[in-house]
Structure formats: C-alpha cells, structure tokens
Design a protein around this motif. Structure first.
Motif, short mmCIF file in Angstrom:
data_model
loop_
_atom_site.label_atom_id
_atom_site.label_comp_id
_atom_site.label_asym_id
_atom_site.label_seq_id
_atom_site.Cartn_x
_atom_site.Cartn_y
_atom_site.Cartn_z
N MET A 142 0.84 -1.20 0.00
CA MET A 142 0.00 0.00 0.00
C MET A 142 0.87 1.25 0.00
SD MET A 142 -3.38 -0.75 0.32
CE MET A 142 -3.13 -2.01 -0.92
N PHE A 179 -3.26 4.87 2.18
CA PHE A 179 -3.70 3.53 2.49
C PHE A 179 -2.62 2.80 3.27
CE2 PHE A 179 -6.09 4.86 -1.23
CZ PHE A 179 -7.39 4.57 -0.84
N CYS A 215 -4.21 -3.88 2.64
CA CYS A 215 -5.33 -4.47 1.90
C CYS A 215 -5.14 -5.98 1.89
CB CYS A 215 -5.41 -3.94 0.46
SG CYS A 215 -6.80 -4.66 -0.48
N HIS A 218 -6.93 -9.54 0.48
CA HIS A 218 -7.91 -10.11 -0.45
C HIS A 218 -8.26 -11.51 0.05
CE1 HIS A 218 -8.88 -11.65 -4.79
NE2 HIS A 218 -9.98 -11.32 -4.13
N PHE A 243 -12.47 -7.65 -0.07
CA PHE A 243 -11.28 -6.85 0.20
C PHE A 243 -11.50 -6.14 1.53
CE2 PHE A 243 -11.49 -6.58 -4.54
CZ PHE A 243 -10.33 -7.26 -4.80
N ILE A 263 -9.66 -3.02 3.28
CA ILE A 263 -8.70 -1.95 3.04
C ILE A 263 -8.61 -1.10 4.30
CG2 ILE A 263 -8.20 0.08 1.61
CD1 ILE A 263 -10.15 -1.30 -0.49
#
Length: 344
Positions: free
Chosen positions: A18, A22, A25, A27, A136, A138
């Motif tokens: 990131m 941010f 993250c 997944h 996701f 984030i």
C-alpha cells in the motif's frame, strides 16, 4: 515521447503493498462448503490451526474462528476499515452495541477513531450448496487531528453504489464501480463524516473495474501529486501501454497520466486505490495506527482499561439468525433493512 504511466510493478499475495494514505489491503477468497446447523462448515476441522488458520487447506480458512469462520472481537484505533464484500456475507457486532449483516457487493466503511472493539464473522448460510466468500478489507489512515474522533460506520449498500459502463469501439464493455472518488462526473456515496476521503482535496478513489474479454479501456489521468495503484487480481493476460502482463500484479502509476489497457481472452478485474498522501508519521502495532510510539503505548493502556466500551455480546464472535436479511443497526438505534440474504 511521453513518460510511462507505470512507475513500478510488483507481485500480489494475500496482503498487498500500500501507499499513503492507504495502510493495508487483504484479499480474502475462500471456497467454503455448505453450512451446518451452527453456520460453520460441513467439514472436519481436523488438521487446522484453529484460532490461527490461514493455511488455505481445501481452499478456505477458519481465520480466528473456531466454529464459524472469521474474526472474533478485536480492537482498532486511529484509522478506517473499508470492507468490500464481492461474494458471501459478513456478520458485524461491536462494542457500541451496533450490528449488521452485509454482503454480495455491499461495503462497510468503519471509522475506528479513538477506539472500537468489533467482530467480523462469515456465516455459511446455505446448507444445500457451497458458500464462497470473497472480499477486500482496506485500511485507510486518518490524519492526526482525526485519530481520536468518535467511532462510526456507514453502510454503502450494493444497489446504491454507482457503476458506470464504458463501451469501446468494438462494443466490448468495461464496468467501473465507484465506491469512493468521482469518475467522469459520477458522484459516489458519502464516506463517514470524519474520513480522509470526505475532504475535497484528498482525491481518495476506490474503484473496482471489470473488463470483458478483448475490451480496451484507458484509465483517465487524475490530479498530480497523488499515490495511485492499480491491482490486477483476476484474469489471465492484459496489455498495459502495449506491454503484456500475464501474472497478477500491482502497478504503481503516475497519477496525472492516462493508462491504456487491453484485456486478453478472459474477463479481467482490477482494484484501483488512489489518494493524496497524508504525509504524517505512521506508528503501527497490530490493530492500532497512530503517529508516535508513545501514542501506541497509550492505545494499549486505554484498551486494557476500557476495552473501548467493553463487549455487550454473549460470545466473542456473534452471528445473526440464518433467516436474517441484510441489515444494519447503528449505535444510535437507527436501523437499515434490505432484502433477505441468499440462502437464508
């Protein structure tokens, strides 16, 4: 010749690199089996590291759950979580007394602020078929002046999130789902009131992009001085600026340059994250993100003393009734109701 829009390419794993603003993250993509009477998996849990199951055995994880997959109660302070659920459902409960069930394209945007304890469980609602889950999560940072705001969450229901279809000269479609940040004049739903994304100059964008096989699309340029990353996470091959890419990857882009993309023979999907850097020191330890080590130590002291409001639920990872639909019950008593969840 104009310079390349791609500054760097990198491989993708479970957690993706990131850039400011941010932080993180993940997944999650789990092919869960049918659910049992407790909404856990109809499968043996033998051989799993229960409580810390991230090995992907049989294509799915229990994570920190012991009966139902997911993440029983845990604290956060100093940042926001933006949770995009592409398939499956999440049952939320928190220390403020709020609850929710969301999924199938819904987004929960939670400002942890000065501190919240919450759980995120993955109930397996269908008993006659599998329960795939893909999402996701984030983490978006908060600036110093907002790190100690009151916690708050906003639900962005899938039916209200704008999606724009772009058709190329051959008729192939690229679809852009606008979670945050304007796209070609399309206004997104508002984030929580104290979010960095709520500032007009932050230029925060969270878009998911799907390209049909053979589609062509040019990602438009943004403002200069932003951090912009395009994550290619689904599909076989694409061409970017004429160069082939046959593996999933993140592309760190110049924010003020257009990026031509040509898709290959299967549908491809992307996540775009963009924002103006906050540009402040980041001190992180586990679930706390502050500006200094001293503030991290204070976060641990505060959590040990207050539990960020305690835990008003009878279990560490509560789930809602199987027949419950998508809903959110906020800390102020406000209730949002959607249709029944698939499989309930």
């Amino acid at each position: 010749m104009s310079p390349s829009a791609v500054l760097q390419a990198f491989q993708l794993g479970f957690q993706w690199p990131m850039l400011d603003p941010f932080l993180f993250c993940a997944h999650h993509n789990d092919d869960y089996p049918a659910g049992n009477e407790h909404m856990g998996p109809v499968a043996s849990l033998s051989g799993r590291n229960i409580g810390q199951d991230f090995a992907g055995k049989d294509g799915w994880n229990m994570y920190h759950g012991d009966v139902i997959p997911g993440f029983p109660h845990h604290p956060h302070r100093g940042f926001e979580t933006v949770t995009l659920v592409r398939r499956g459902y999440i049952d939320h409960a928190d220390s403020l007394g709020a609850t929710a069930r969301f999924g199938q394209g819904d987004v929960q945007w939670l400002t942890a602020g000065k501190g919240i304890n919450h759980s995120e469980m993955f109930p397996l609602l269908r008993r006659d078929a599998g329960n795939p889950l893909e999402l996701f999560q984030i983490w978006l940072n908060l600036p110093r002046e907002s790190k100690m705001v009151d916690p708050y969450f906003t639900m962005l229901w899938s039916e209200n999130i704008p999606t724009v279809a772009h058709r190329d000269e051959t008729g192939k479609v690229t679809s852009i789902t606008v979670v945050a940040g304007r796209w070609d004049g399309v206004k997104p739903l508002p984030p929580p009131p104290d979010s960095w994304a709520g500032r007009s100059d932050s230029e925060v964008a969270i878009w998911t992009i799907r390209m049909e096989p053979g589609a062509r699309y040019t990602l438009p340029p943004g403002a200069p001085g932003l951090n912009r990353v395009l994550y290619f996470f689904e599909g076989d091959t694409i061409r970017v600026e004429g160069a082939g890419l046959d593996r999933h990857a993140g592309l760190h882009l110049r924010s003020d340059a257009a990026l031509p993309i040509e898709n290959g023979g299967t549908a491809s999907e992307f996540l775009l994250l963009q924002g103006r850097p906050i540009g402040q020191p980041v001190a992180q330890h586990g679930p706390f993100v502050m500006n200094s080590p001293e503030e991290i130590r204070q976060a641990f002291v505060d959590y040990q003393r207050t539990q960020f409001g305690g835990w008003p639920w009878p279990s560490t990872g509560p789930v809602h009734a199987r027949e419950e639909g998508r809903f959110a019950r906020h800390a102020d008593g406000r209730v949002e109701k959607r249709e029944r969840a698939e499989g309930s």
